[in-house]
Design a protein around this motif. Sequence first.
Motif, PDB file in Angstrom:
ATOM      1  N   GLY A   1      -7.311   7.243  -8.884  1.00 59.28           N
ATOM      2  CA  GLY A   1      -7.459   8.590  -8.353  1.00 59.28           C
ATOM      3  C   GLY A   1      -8.701   8.835  -7.513  1.00 59.28           C
ATOM      4  O   GLY A   1      -8.979   9.973  -7.145  1.00 59.28           O
ATOM      5  N   LEU A   2      -9.455   7.799  -7.169  1.00 60.56           N
ATOM      6  CA  LEU A   2     -10.625   7.991  -6.311  1.00 60.56           C
ATOM      7  C   LEU A   2     -10.197   8.222  -4.865  1.00 60.56           C
ATOM      8  O   LEU A   2     -10.803   9.008  -4.155  1.00 60.56           O
ATOM      9  CB  LEU A   2     -11.561   6.783  -6.391  1.00 60.56           C
ATOM     10  CG  LEU A   2     -12.807   6.845  -5.511  1.00 60.56           C
ATOM     11  CD1 LEU A   2     -13.738   7.974  -5.972  1.00 60.56           C
ATOM     12  CD2 LEU A   2     -13.550   5.518  -5.528  1.00 60.56           C
ATOM     13  N   LEU A   3      -9.129   7.528  -4.449  1.00 59.23           N
ATOM     14  CA  LEU A   3      -8.665   7.636  -3.068  1.00 59.23           C
ATOM     15  C   LEU A   3      -7.473   8.563  -2.961  1.00 59.23           C
ATOM     16  O   LEU A   3      -6.533   8.477  -3.750  1.00 59.23           O
ATOM     17  CB  LEU A   3      -8.288   6.259  -2.517  1.00 59.23           C
ATOM     18  CG  LEU A   3      -9.384   5.206  -2.532  1.00 59.23           C
ATOM     19  CD1 LEU A   3      -8.872   3.903  -1.944  1.00 59.23           C
ATOM     20  CD2 LEU A   3     -10.616   5.688  -1.793  1.00 59.23           C
ATOM     21  N   ARG A   4      -7.522   9.407  -1.974  1.00 59.13           N
ATOM     22  CA  ARG A   4      -6.431  10.340  -1.699  1.00 59.13           C
ATOM     23  C   ARG A   4      -5.412   9.694  -0.770  1.00 59.13           C
ATOM     24  O   ARG A   4      -4.209   9.837  -0.938  1.00 59.13           O
ATOM     25  CB  ARG A   4      -7.020  11.588  -1.068  1.00 59.13           C
ATOM     26  CG  ARG A   4      -6.032  12.603  -0.638  1.00 59.13           C
ATOM     27  CD  ARG A   4      -6.721  13.746   0.083  1.00 59.13           C
ATOM     28  NE  ARG A   4      -5.812  14.853   0.167  1.00 59.13           N
ATOM     29  CZ  ARG A   4      -6.150  16.092  -0.053  1.00 59.13           C
ATOM     30  NH1 ARG A   4      -7.387  16.403  -0.356  1.00 59.13           N
ATOM     31  NH2 ARG A   4      -5.262  17.040   0.034  1.00 59.13           N
ATOM     32  N   ASP A   5      -5.909   9.030   0.263  1.00 59.41           N
ATOM     33  CA  ASP A   5      -5.061   8.353   1.225  1.00 59.41           C
ATOM     34  C   ASP A   5      -5.862   7.212   1.857  1.00 59.41           C
ATOM     35  O   ASP A   5      -7.078   7.201   1.794  1.00 59.41           O
ATOM     36  CB  ASP A   5      -4.542   9.311   2.294  1.00 59.41           C
ATOM     37  CG  ASP A   5      -5.646  10.020   3.043  1.00 59.41           C
ATOM     38  OD1 ASP A   5      -5.656   9.969   4.284  1.00 59.41           O
ATOM     39  OD2 ASP A   5      -6.518  10.646   2.402  1.00 59.41           O
ATOM     40  N   VAL A   6      -5.147   6.272   2.449  1.00 58.88           N
ATOM     41  CA  VAL A   6      -5.777   5.112   3.077  1.00 58.88           C
ATOM     42  C   VAL A   6      -5.160   4.942   4.454  1.00 58.88           C
ATOM     43  O   VAL A   6      -3.950   5.105   4.624  1.00 58.88           O
ATOM     44  CB  VAL A   6      -5.560   3.828   2.240  1.00 58.88           C
ATOM     45  CG1 VAL A   6      -6.187   2.619   2.914  1.00 58.88           C
ATOM     46  CG2 VAL A   6      -6.110   3.998   0.832  1.00 58.88           C
ATOM     47  N   ALA A   7      -6.003   4.597   5.422  1.00 60.45           N
ATOM     48  CA  ALA A   7      -5.526   4.340   6.778  1.00 60.45           C
ATOM     49  C   ALA A   7      -6.270   3.147   7.352  1.00 60.45           C
ATOM     50  O   ALA A   7      -7.384   2.824   6.935  1.00 60.45           O
ATOM     51  CB  ALA A   7      -5.735   5.562   7.665  1.00 60.45           C
ATOM     52  N   ILE A   8      -5.641   2.500   8.310  1.00 60.79           N
ATOM     53  CA  ILE A   8      -6.250   1.424   9.076  1.00 60.79           C
ATOM     54  C   ILE A   8      -6.553   1.994  10.451  1.00 60.79           C
ATOM     55  O   ILE A   8      -5.718   2.689  11.036  1.00 60.79           O
ATOM     56  CB  ILE A   8      -5.292   0.226   9.234  1.00 60.79           C
ATOM     57  CG1 ILE A   8      -4.886  -0.341   7.876  1.00 60.79           C
ATOM     58  CG2 ILE A   8      -5.903  -0.849  10.120  1.00 60.79           C
ATOM     59  CD1 ILE A   8      -3.726  -1.322   7.953  1.00 60.79           C
ATOM     60  N   ALA A   9      -7.728   1.701  10.978  1.00 57.02           N
ATOM     61  CA  ALA A   9      -8.076   2.115  12.334  1.00 57.02           C
ATOM     62  C   ALA A   9      -8.442   0.885  13.140  1.00 57.02           C
ATOM     63  O   ALA A   9      -9.259   0.066  12.703  1.00 57.02           O
ATOM     64  CB  ALA A   9      -9.244   3.097  12.310  1.00 57.02           C
TER      65      ALA A   9
END
Length: 177
Positions: A37-45
């Motif tokens: 639950g630390l991360l809400r969402d993850v993305a690659i840039a």
Amino acid sequence: MLSAVVLYEMTHLSPGVDPAESLVRTLSSLVRANVEGLLRDVAIAGPFSQGLEIIADHAGCGLIEATGEQEWLREAIEAARGPHILLLRSGFAPQQGFIEEAGDFLQRPPRASGADVAMLRAAPERLFERMFPGAAPLAGLIAPRDRCLEGSATRLAGLAQFLRPATTLRTHARRVA
């Protein structure tokens, strides 16, 4: 909760290391943080035409592609959904204890300028870095999304200089590639 953005980089990799593999290893290091639950969402840039859409699809994360690093950094910050962002360089994985330390950092009230920003350094590899841990490379930042949008940095290091983190996390990020 944090929105995590993994910044696709090829410049710090050793010769012969596959940049896509280092990206996948960085993403896999974030699974536990997501589950807890630390991360809400993850993305690659990253840049166009690197095959990042396949990795993002398999990992179930977002993808921000742009021509230059300044553009993909800016677009990634704008696309983040959480109030705080973890910007992490590909090729690095947070070590044991990061989840707890990052969670504690987000819980505490900021006391001074820059106190709402934390720096994640790479684990010291060279003798000089072991003697002077502050010389270890920047691996990531935790910062409020709004403050990140104020900066016009072209790279992660420039954003760190603009934000002036008052905290350096005790946990490090180990090089995974």
